[in-house]
Design an enzyme around this catalytic site. Structure first.
Site, PDB file in Angstrom:
ATOM      1  N   ASP A   1       0.844  -1.194   0.000  1.00  0.00           N
ATOM      2  CA  ASP A   1       0.000   0.000   0.000  1.00  0.00           C
ATOM      3  C   ASP A   1       0.885   1.251   0.000  1.00  0.00           C
ATOM      4  OD1 ASP A   1      -2.426   1.371   0.169  1.00  0.00           O
ATOM      5  OD2 ASP A   1      -2.518   1.267   2.362  1.00  0.00           O
TER       6      ASP A   1
ATOM      7  N   ASP B   1       2.791   4.966  -5.492  1.00  0.00           N
ATOM      8  CA  ASP B   1       2.099   6.224  -5.250  1.00  0.00           C
ATOM      9  C   ASP B   1       3.052   7.381  -5.512  1.00  0.00           C
ATOM     10  OD1 ASP B   1       0.759   8.423  -4.451  1.00  0.00           O
ATOM     11  OD2 ASP B   1       0.445   7.793  -2.374  1.00  0.00           O
TER      12      ASP B   1
ATOM     13  N   GLY C   1      -7.649   8.326   7.456  1.00  0.00           N
ATOM     14  CA  GLY C   1      -7.797   8.611   8.877  1.00  0.00           C
ATOM     15  C   GLY C   1      -9.233   8.713   9.352  1.00  0.00           C
TER      16      GLY C   1
ATOM     17  N   HIS D   1      -9.344   5.003  -1.801  1.00  0.00           N
ATOM     18  CA  HIS D   1      -8.565   5.119  -0.561  1.00  0.00           C
ATOM     19  C   HIS D   1      -9.374   5.923   0.444  1.00  0.00           C
ATOM     20  CE1 HIS D   1      -4.452   3.657  -1.673  1.00  0.00           C
ATOM     21  NE2 HIS D   1      -5.061   3.644  -2.847  1.00  0.00           N
TER      22      HIS D   1
ATOM     23  N   ALA E   1     -11.468   5.055   2.736  1.00  0.00           N
ATOM     24  CA  ALA E   1     -12.883   4.696   2.615  1.00  0.00           C
ATOM     25  C   ALA E   1     -13.522   4.227   3.911  1.00  0.00           C
ATOM     26  CB  ALA E   1     -13.026   3.611   1.541  1.00  0.00           C
ATOM     27  N   SER E   2     -12.799   4.284   5.016  1.00  0.00           N
ATOM     28  CA  SER E   2     -13.359   3.793   6.284  1.00  0.00           C
ATOM     29  C   SER E   2     -14.653   4.513   6.646  1.00  0.00           C
ATOM     30  CB  SER E   2     -12.343   3.974   7.424  1.00  0.00           C
ATOM     31  OG  SER E   2     -11.484   2.856   7.501  1.00  0.00           O
TER      32      SER E   2
ATOM     33  N   THR F   1      -9.450  -0.136   3.640  1.00  0.00           N
ATOM     34  CA  THR F   1      -9.919   0.090   5.011  1.00  0.00           C
ATOM     35  C   THR F   1      -8.802  -0.197   5.998  1.00  0.00           C
ATOM     36  OG1 THR F   1     -12.155  -0.609   4.375  1.00  0.00           O
ATOM     37  CG2 THR F   1     -11.650  -0.555   6.729  1.00  0.00           C
ATOM     38  N   ASP F   2      -8.443   0.794   6.751  1.00  0.00           N
ATOM     39  CA  ASP F   2      -7.468   0.642   7.830  1.00  0.00           C
ATOM     40  C   ASP F   2      -8.020   1.214   9.134  1.00  0.00           C
ATOM     41  OD1 ASP F   2      -5.097   0.225   9.250  1.00  0.00           O
ATOM     42  OD2 ASP F   2      -4.232   2.117   8.609  1.00  0.00           O
ATOM     43  N   THR F   3      -8.489   2.447   9.067  1.00  0.00           N
ATOM     44  CA  THR F   3      -8.953   3.157  10.263  1.00  0.00           C
ATOM     45  C   THR F   3     -10.019   2.376  11.045  1.00  0.00           C
ATOM     46  OG1 THR F   3      -8.400   5.306   9.334  1.00  0.00           O
ATOM     47  CG2 THR F   3     -10.107   5.282  11.030  1.00  0.00           C
TER      48      THR F   3
HETATM   49  O1  TD4 Z   1      -4.279   3.197   1.995  1.00  0.00           O
HETATM   50  N1  TD4 Z   1      -5.005   3.192   3.118  1.00  0.00           N
HETATM   51  C1  TD4 Z   1      -4.372   2.688   4.357  1.00  0.00           C
HETATM   52  C2  TD4 Z   1      -3.316   3.630   4.811  1.00  0.00           C
HETATM   53  C3  TD4 Z   1      -2.453   2.966   5.858  1.00  0.00           C
HETATM   54  C4  TD4 Z   1      -1.407   3.900   6.403  1.00  0.00           C
HETATM   55  O2  TD4 Z   1      -0.513   3.116   7.131  1.00  0.00           O
HETATM   56  P1  TD4 Z   1       0.728   3.796   7.853  1.00  0.00           P
HETATM   57  O3  TD4 Z   1       0.214   4.475   9.103  1.00  0.00           O
HETATM   58  O4  TD4 Z   1       1.645   2.643   8.152  1.00  0.00           O
HETATM   59  O5  TD4 Z   1       1.373   4.777   6.872  1.00  0.00           O
HETATM   60  C5  TD4 Z   1      -6.281   3.685   3.097  1.00  0.00           C
HETATM   61  O6  TD4 Z   1      -6.695   4.238   2.077  1.00  0.00           O
HETATM   62  C6  TD4 Z   1      -7.165   3.493   4.318  1.00  0.00           C
HETATM   63  O7  TD4 Z   1      -8.052   4.549   4.517  1.00  0.00           O
HETATM   64  P2  TD4 Z   1      -8.827   4.731   5.936  1.00  0.00           P
HETATM   65  O8  TD4 Z   1     -10.095   5.435   5.569  1.00  0.00           O
HETATM   66  O9  TD4 Z   1      -9.073   3.394   6.509  1.00  0.00           O
HETATM   67  O10 TD4 Z   1      -7.945   5.600   6.797  1.00  0.00           O
HETATM   68 ZN    ZN Z   2      -4.515   4.920   1.032  1.00  0.00          ZN
HETATM   69 CA    CA Z   3      -0.697   9.865  -2.494  1.00  0.00          CA
END
Ligand code: TD4
Ligand code: ZN
Ligand code: CA
Length: 307
Positions: A82, A104, A181, A210, A212-213, A254-256
């Protein structure tokens, strides 16, 4: 089964009009939550590691965990880098066994983004690895933003068409108004659907959302109820996300939401069971909660029973 190329699951989603979840992981519990959710929902899935995750856990550790987890299940799993920013880190991931990488270079001028992305495509494709690139800046759009400001930040559909032709990239993340975030929107959640529609018409390839949480209320409430303090957080509403999928989004990052689920569950155990000091009793419930959230997301994306 063995890890599959990202393109395999994304092309099927593009044909079928649904989206695959890409969930970030950096430890065993998060990975298990993702894999178990995918298996139980019979959903293809993408597991994503950021450069920060690689720094935290180590590249070999993450690949080892990912390959072991994927072998255990019958659903297709792709391992994705990612937001890869440089040639060197991407090369390390290709050699280590990733089946999908993101380059990116969206903060660079268009021509440089094209050049670097093409360079990555040229080494990744012969290895059977898929490539995602990004155009525009990931930023929320305010109501009062001018057309010129919007044009400066968000993806340009004509550029997107040219970009895909010139690079041969497999999927594209167009900036349409989301951001990373837990604090995505000050007012109403707005995406530029017009732009998204045009990018899809002009490129036809799988598109990636991106930031998308959903940042669901109940996850914030748990955190705040058990000693946390997160105020003013706001994510992408489910209806808005589903509209984006209908307009051509095929990969949803989705990460957040997983971070929120993890933190709330741990806060709850520690607050409610003051005698606990067994890591399994602390991380086990967090893993369960993340799994629930992931399953819910998969249903929203339409990827269940697609494996
Ligand atoms: O690409 N992502 C995930 C970003 C992860 C960042 O990780 P680091 O802290 O290690 O840099 C997303 O698009 C997730 O989006 P979200 O809405 O879930 O924040
Ligand atoms: Zn992202
Ligand atoms: Ca970027």
């Amino acid at each position: 089964m063995s890890l599959v190329p990202g393109k395999v699951v994304l092309d099927a989603a593009n044909k079928g009009g649904y989206a695959i979840g890409a969930f970030n992981f950096n430890n065993m519990e998060i990975l298990q939550a993702i894999i178990d959710a995918a298996e139980e929902e019979k959903s293809p899935v993408i597991i994503a590691a950021s450069e920060g995750a690689i720094k935290y856990a180590g590249l070999e550790m993450l690949v080892g965990l990912a390959e072991t987890a994927a072998e255990k299940v019958g659903v297709p799993v792709a391992l994705h880098l990612d937001h890869g920013t440089h040639y060197d880190i991407i090369l390390r991931c290709l050699r280590a066994g990733f089946t999908s990488v993101m380059i990116d270079a969206s903060s660079r001028p268009f021509d440089e983004n094209v050049k670097l992305t093409k360079q990555i495509v040229d080494i990744a494709h012969p290895m059977g690895v898929s490539v995602e690139a990004e155009l525009g800046r990931l930023m929320g759009i305010e109501d009062n933003i001018s057309v010129a400001e919007r044009d400066a930040v968000l993806v340009d559909p004509d550029q997107a068409e040219k970009f895909v032709e010139l690079t041969g990239v497999d999927s594209l993340a167009p900036a349409i108004g989301t951001s990373h975030g837990a604090f995505k929107f000050k007012g109403e959640a707005k995406l530029d659907f017009d732009r998204l529609k045009k990018v899809k018409e002009k490129t036809g390839i799988p598109l990636v959302l991106h930031g998308a949480s959903g940042v669901p209320r109940h996850l914030l409430d748990t955190i705040n109820r058990f000693g946390g303090d997160i105020k003013g957080a706001k994510g992408l509403p489910a209806e808005t996300l589903q509209k984006a999928i209908a307009y051509g989004i095929n990969k949803v990052n989705t990460d957040t939401d997983l971070r929120l689920a993890f933190t709330g569950a741990i806060r709850e155990v520690l607050a409610e069971k003051k005698e606990v000091f067994d890591p399994r009793k602390i991380l086990g419930p967090a893993r369960e909660k993340m799994k629930e959230v992931i399953k819910e997301r998969m249903r929203l994306f339409g990827s269940v029973n697609k494996a």
